[in-house]
Design a protein around this motif. Structure first.
Motif, PDB file in Angstrom:
ATOM      1  N   GLU A  81      -1.674  -4.172  -3.987  1.00 39.00           N
ATOM      2  CA  GLU A  81      -1.496  -5.616  -3.858  1.00 39.00           C
ATOM      3  C   GLU A  81      -1.713  -6.312  -5.207  1.00 39.00           C
ATOM      4  N   LEU A  82      -2.720  -5.872  -5.953  1.00 45.86           N
ATOM      5  CA  LEU A  82      -2.961  -6.442  -7.285  1.00 45.86           C
ATOM      6  C   LEU A  82      -1.779  -6.184  -8.218  1.00 45.86           C
ATOM      7  N   SER A 117      -7.551  -6.824 -11.823  1.00 46.51           N
ATOM      8  CA  SER A 117      -8.246  -8.065 -11.449  1.00 46.51           C
ATOM      9  C   SER A 117      -8.587  -8.886 -12.688  1.00 46.51           C
ATOM     10  N   LEU A 119      -8.988   0.916  -0.636  1.00 48.78           N
ATOM     11  CA  LEU A 119      -8.997   0.669  -2.073  1.00 48.78           C
ATOM     12  C   LEU A 119      -7.585   0.759  -2.628  1.00 48.78           C
ATOM     13  N   TRP A 126      -5.434  -5.948   7.772  1.00 50.77           N
ATOM     14  CA  TRP A 126      -4.991  -5.934   6.386  1.00 50.77           C
ATOM     15  C   TRP A 126      -6.080  -6.392   5.427  1.00 50.77           C
ATOM     16  N   ALA A 127      -6.889  -7.364   5.879  1.00 50.16           N
ATOM     17  CA  ALA A 127      -7.934  -7.885   4.989  1.00 50.16           C
ATOM     18  C   ALA A 127      -8.966  -6.820   4.649  1.00 50.16           C
ATOM     19  N   GLU A 128      -9.069  -5.802   5.486  1.00 48.55           N
ATOM     20  CA  GLU A 128     -10.036  -4.725   5.252  1.00 48.55           C
ATOM     21  C   GLU A 128      -9.328  -3.464   4.788  1.00 48.55           C
ATOM     22  N   LYS A 131      -8.313  -1.129 -10.229  1.00 46.00           N
ATOM     23  CA  LYS A 131      -8.615  -2.365  -9.499  1.00 46.00           C
ATOM     24  C   LYS A 131      -9.328  -3.359 -10.409  1.00 46.00           C
ATOM     25  N   SER A 177      -4.810   0.172  -1.091  1.00 52.63           N
ATOM     26  CA  SER A 177      -4.050  -1.008  -0.671  1.00 52.63           C
ATOM     27  C   SER A 177      -4.318  -2.182  -1.593  1.00 52.63           C
ATOM     28  N   LYS A 178      -5.591  -2.376  -1.927  1.00 54.05           N
ATOM     29  CA  LYS A 178      -5.962  -3.503  -2.781  1.00 54.05           C
ATOM     30  C   LYS A 178      -5.339  -3.367  -4.166  1.00 54.05           C
ATOM     31  N   SER A 189       0.876  -1.171   0.000  1.00 53.62           N
ATOM     32  CA  SER A 189       0.000   0.000   0.000  1.00 53.62           C
ATOM     33  C   SER A 189       0.904   1.208   0.000  1.00 53.62           C
TER      34      SER A 189
END
Length: 401
Positions: A220-221, A379, A214, A209-211, A375, A216-217, A143
């Protein structure tokens, strides 16, 4: 002044650690109290103040003693054995840190584990330059305020970046590093910031971390896609060019949305998602996998488009690439001097491609829309690669007889 056990108030808003004398006297068991150098937490928006668990325990102890002596007013200062305390980790090196901060920020010192492992150690953000420029190291951003450093297969360490643009690591983690690495970190060590709020803190202390956000996600992607390309073709899709400190120092989400606050963030994002594309690797992959495809003169995003379309055989590759071209154009608008007519023309194109209505034409909407579209695009590419890999395995599998 209320007691609190968390680094957030009951509405989930961040609290910040404050030192110095609290000018407002408050009452505990009919005794007036002034804090002189005792850290407390404050909501910077509402100005509400809270006692940390450390402050609460100390006050309860001293108030009890004062009552037995008939004292009606107390000025409470930090005990000396807390202000200068050193811990067993890295005890042979003079890292700058505050034991008082460690005991005061909720979640660091714990009832059954207060040995100093989670003491925050702060560094100039330039400390990360070494790890981005030396090929023996890897720097993974999960992130904008959370990442990991790796040295071959020998060691790794997590770090955070706070709102003051300082890097944070835990003292106990540093203790596990080779002495040479510890000396390097010591050379960039700065005085404590008393501010560990970051996704690093949330992930490591709050287990949130799981929550993640946007942003951060999407980060990670990005990492996941780069690793997939590495596994499939033997080359990474992304690299971090230039000085990582210059990238990260402007990477945090804007608090204010005027041009001067947004421009540095967009510049940093462009470096991470556009300029960091490894053109050499992408060209090699295309030449090996689709040698008839012409790529002369193509660079960056256009090369990636060819990779998606001709090598990975992804339909609607232009649509998938749209948010990255928008990000590039947005950076041109925000960071380059140009005529008002040109700016308006480019912004109209950006609004159109992001499906932004007339009522939402402002920086925050553009920023969030870019991340939403990135995102979705990342994905879709990752999902496509996974599906092709599964089909390939099915074709090569031997029939059961």
């Amino acid at each position: 002044m209320e007691n609190i056990e968390e680094y957030f108030d009951d509405k989930g808003r961040k609290l910040h650690l404050v030192y110095g004398q609290l000018s407002e006297k408050f009452i505990r068991e009919d005794i007036g109290i002034i804090l002189d150098g005792i850290p407390y937490l404050i909501n910077e928006d509402t100005r509400e103040t809270y006692l940390t668990p450390f402050g609460r325990v100390l006050i309860e102890k001293l108030v009890g003693e004062a009552k037995t002596k008939g004292i009606r007013e107390l000025t409470i200062s930090p005990p000396k054995h807390f202000t200068g305390q050193r811990f067993k980790f890295c005890d042979d090196l003079p890292f700058k840190y505050s034991a008082l901060e460690y005991f005061s920020i909720p979640g660091l010192a714990r009832e059954f584990s207060n040995d100093g492992f989670l003491v925050p150690i702060y560094f100039n953000i330039e400390v990360l330059n070494k790890y981005s420029q030396n090929p023996d190291y890897e720097l993974h951003l999960m992130s904008s305020t959370y990442g990991n450093l790796y040295f071959k297969d020998e060691w790794s360490i997590s770090f955070g970046v706070n709102r003051n643009k300082s890097v944070i690591m835990w003292l106990g983690d540093i203790d596990k590093l080779p002495k040479k690495e510890q000396f390097y970190l010591l050379s960039e060590n700065i005085e404590p910031d008393y501010e560990v709020h970051s996704e690093f803190y949330e992930g490591q202390i709050c287990v949130q971390w799981a929550e993640g956000s946007l942003e951060s996600k999407v980060f990670e992607l990005r990492e996941n896609l780069s690793e997939l390309i590495l596994d499939k073709f033997g080359s990474k899709l992304f690299k971090l060019d230039g000085e990582i400190s210059k990238v990260l120092s402007n990477l945090q989400k804007p608090v204010f949305w005027q041009d001067k606050h947004v421009a540095p963030v967009i510049e940093a994002l462009n470096r991470i998602f556009v300029e960091s594309l490894c053109e050499k690797n992408i060209k090699e992959i295309i030449k090996n996998e689709s040698p008839e495809t012409g790529i002369k003169g193509l660079r960056g995003l256009k090369l990636l488009t060819v990779l998606l379309n001709d090598v990975l055989e992804i339909e609607n590759s232009a649509e998938i690439m749209c948010p990255f071209f928008v990000l590039y154009d947005y950076r041109v608008v925000m960071c380059h001097l140009q005529s008002e007519e040109s700016v308006n023309e480019k912004m109209d194109s950006i609004f159109y491609r992001l499906h932004i209505s007339d009522n939402d034409k402002h920086h925050e909407t553009v920023y969030m829309s870019i991340f939403e579209f990135m995102k979705d695009s990342l994905s879709r590419v990752i999902e496509h690669i996974g599906e092709k890999a599964n089909k390939g395995q099915q074709r090569t599998a031997k029939p059961i007889t």
